[in-house]
Design a protein around this motif. Structure first.
Motif, mmCIF file in Angstrom:
data_model
loop_
_atom_site.group_PDB
_atom_site.id
_atom_site.type_symbol
_atom_site.label_atom_id
_atom_site.label_comp_id
_atom_site.label_asym_id
_atom_site.label_seq_id
_atom_site.Cartn_x
_atom_site.Cartn_y
_atom_site.Cartn_z
ATOM 1 N N TYR A 83 -15.808 -3.260 -6.856
ATOM 2 C CA TYR A 83 -15.648 -4.492 -6.084
ATOM 3 C C TYR A 83 -15.576 -4.260 -4.570
ATOM 4 O O TYR A 83 -16.397 -4.778 -3.813
ATOM 5 N N PHE A 84 -14.589 -3.492 -4.119
ATOM 6 C CA PHE A 84 -14.309 -3.385 -2.691
ATOM 7 C C PHE A 84 -15.483 -2.849 -1.855
ATOM 8 O O PHE A 84 -15.726 -3.358 -0.761
ATOM 9 N N PRO A 85 -16.218 -1.827 -2.316
ATOM 10 C CA PRO A 85 -17.293 -1.279 -1.478
ATOM 11 C C PRO A 85 -18.364 -2.301 -1.079
ATOM 12 O O PRO A 85 -19.078 -2.091 -0.095
ATOM 13 N N HIS A 86 -18.484 -3.401 -1.816
ATOM 14 C CA HIS A 86 -19.497 -4.407 -1.523
ATOM 15 C C HIS A 86 -18.903 -5.669 -0.912
ATOM 16 O O HIS A 86 -19.618 -6.650 -0.696
ATOM 17 N N SER A 87 -17.599 -5.632 -0.624
ATOM 18 C CA SER A 87 -16.930 -6.815 -0.101
ATOM 19 C C SER A 87 -17.047 -6.894 1.414
ATOM 20 O O SER A 87 -17.393 -5.932 2.096
ATOM 21 N N MET A 88 -16.737 -8.065 1.960
ATOM 22 C CA MET A 88 -16.804 -8.271 3.411
ATOM 23 C C MET A 88 -15.722 -7.476 4.138
ATOM 24 O O MET A 88 -15.793 -7.281 5.344
ATOM 25 N N TYR A 89 -14.730 -6.977 3.393
ATOM 26 C CA TYR A 89 -13.631 -6.256 4.036
ATOM 27 C C TYR A 89 -14.005 -4.847 4.476
ATOM 28 O O TYR A 89 -13.227 -4.159 5.138
ATOM 29 N N MET A 90 -15.187 -4.399 4.106
ATOM 30 C CA MET A 90 -15.638 -3.075 4.530
ATOM 31 C C MET A 90 -16.105 -3.061 5.982
ATOM 32 O O MET A 90 -16.212 -2.008 6.599
ATOM 33 N N SER A 91 -16.400 -4.228 6.538
ATOM 34 C CA SER A 91 -17.019 -4.285 7.872
ATOM 35 C C SER A 91 -16.342 -5.341 8.746
ATOM 36 O O SER A 91 -15.787 -6.321 8.234
ATOM 37 N N PRO A 92 -16.401 -5.149 10.067
ATOM 38 C CA PRO A 92 -15.877 -6.164 10.986
ATOM 39 C C PRO A 92 -16.629 -7.481 10.783
ATOM 40 O O PRO A 92 -17.796 -7.454 10.360
ATOM 41 N N PRO A 93 -16.051 -8.641 11.062
ATOM 42 C CA PRO A 93 -14.700 -8.818 11.621
ATOM 43 C C PRO A 93 -13.592 -8.912 10.567
ATOM 44 O O PRO A 93 -12.448 -9.152 10.904
ATOM 45 N N TYR A 94 -13.932 -8.756 9.274
ATOM 46 C CA TYR A 94 -12.940 -8.892 8.214
ATOM 47 C C TYR A 94 -12.401 -7.550 7.733
ATOM 48 O O TYR A 94 -11.685 -7.493 6.737
ATOM 49 N N GLU A 95 -12.719 -6.485 8.418
ATOM 50 C CA GLU A 95 -12.362 -5.137 7.990
ATOM 51 C C GLU A 95 -10.857 -5.011 7.747
ATOM 52 O O GLU A 95 -10.045 -5.277 8.624
ATOM 53 N N LEU A 96 -10.504 -4.618 6.520
ATOM 54 C CA LEU A 96 -9.109 -4.434 6.124
ATOM 55 C C LEU A 96 -9.014 -3.262 5.162
ATOM 56 O O LEU A 96 -9.915 -3.049 4.353
ATOM 57 N N PRO A 97 -7.931 -2.479 5.222
ATOM 58 C CA PRO A 97 -7.753 -1.368 4.284
ATOM 59 C C PRO A 97 -7.733 -1.873 2.847
ATOM 60 O O PRO A 97 -7.180 -2.948 2.566
ATOM 61 N N PRO A 98 -8.308 -1.138 1.914
ATOM 62 C CA PRO A 98 -8.338 -1.587 0.518
ATOM 63 C C PRO A 98 -6.965 -1.825 -0.076
ATOM 64 O O PRO A 98 -6.795 -2.719 -0.914
ATOM 65 N N GLY A 99 -5.968 -1.034 0.344
ATOM 66 C CA GLY A 99 -4.620 -1.232 -0.181
ATOM 67 C C GLY A 99 -4.063 -2.605 0.170
ATOM 68 O O GLY A 99 -3.370 -3.230 -0.640
ATOM 69 N N VAL A 100 -4.370 -3.068 1.370
ATOM 70 C CA VAL A 100 -3.903 -4.386 1.807
ATOM 71 C C VAL A 100 -4.592 -5.478 1.004
ATOM 72 O O VAL A 100 -3.962 -6.423 0.529
ATOM 73 N N VAL A 101 -5.908 -5.343 0.833
ATOM 74 C CA VAL A 101 -6.671 -6.338 0.086
ATOM 75 C C VAL A 101 -6.208 -6.390 -1.369
ATOM 76 O O VAL A 101 -6.012 -7.473 -1.938
ATOM 77 N N TRP A 102 -6.002 -5.221 -1.979
ATOM 78 C CA TRP A 102 -5.566 -5.176 -3.380
ATOM 79 C C TRP A 102 -4.197 -5.819 -3.546
ATOM 80 O O TRP A 102 -3.966 -6.585 -4.494
ATOM 81 N N PHE A 103 -3.282 -5.529 -2.639
ATOM 82 C CA PHE A 103 -1.939 -6.102 -2.703
ATOM 83 C C PHE A 103 -1.993 -7.627 -2.628
ATOM 84 O O PHE A 103 -1.366 -8.331 -3.428
#
Length: 212
Positions: free
Chosen positions: A111-131
């Motif tokens: 899931y995470f590697p293809h999510s918008m959180y991998m890149s700016p402007p939504y970039e967030l550490p996976p631990g934060v997103v999972w929590f």
């Protein structure tokens, strides 16, 4: 997307008694067997800046997890996934519900590697997103139990607003809604779960967040 019609299922009142802490333990603990953005970014307090590049953040999050290239559990079709969700919700089968949602490893590798959180402007550490994802799952399911636990809802189908989007080797659908009829004949349409992920022919929920 064509609406599907299926067998009527009743939501049982006793399901509303399942404590939120039990649900949190099932999903946050990765009950091998619990997802969204759904699709907005997670709630955060302040600014979350990573001191590591995102690839390194992901590598650290994956530590101790065996690489995977397929989903486990879930179902072989989207229709069956929703039908099973309805049946297990009515049966108060928390372990069964957990098996329909992505695990920590599936989040990390699929899931995470293809999510918008991998890149700016939504970039967030996976631990934060999972929590945040797990918080939304437990809160959403708790609300579903509170709202529907004392109701009789006959399931007549579900609807997804579009054909979904590509997600690596799979697809993802957001904002799907469940269709049903109350005892007085009133037709209802509600979002009872989060995004649906398909990967190599298996279907699972990204989360149980909803709009209740």
């Amino acid at each position: 997307m064509k609406t599907t019609r299926r067998t009527m299922t009743r939501f049982h009142p006793h399901f509303a008694m399942v404590p939120l802490v039990i649900l949190s333990a099932l999903f946050a603990g990765g009950c091998e067997g619990s997802a969204t953005p759904d699709p907005s970014p997670p709630e955060t307090t302040g600014v979350v800046d990573s001191i590591f590049p995102m690839d390194e953040e992901l590598r650290r999050f994956r530590e101790g997890m065996d690489p995977i290239d397929a989903l486990t559990g879930g179902t072989e079709s989207r229709d069956t996934l929703v039908e099973t969700f309805i049946a297990q919700l009515g049966a108060a089968d928390t372990l069964g519900l957990a098996s329909l949602a992505i695990t920590p490893a599936e989040f990390a590798w699929v899931y995470f590697p293809h999510s918008m959180y991998m890149s700016p402007p939504y970039e967030l550490p996976p631990g934060v997103v999972w929590f945040q994802l797990q918080n939304r799952s437990s809160r959403g399911l708790s609300r579903a139990l509170t709202s529907l636990g004392g109701e009789t809802l006959y399931y007549t189908g579900y609807d997804c607003p579009d054909e979904g989007e590509r997600w690596g080797e799979g697809h993802i659908w957001h904002e799907c809604t469940v269709l049903g009829t109350l005892p007085d004949g009133e037709a209802v349409e509600q979002k009872l779960f989060g995004s649906i992920l398909e990967w190599r022919g298996r279907f699972k929920f990204v989360s149980y967040s909803n709009e209740l």
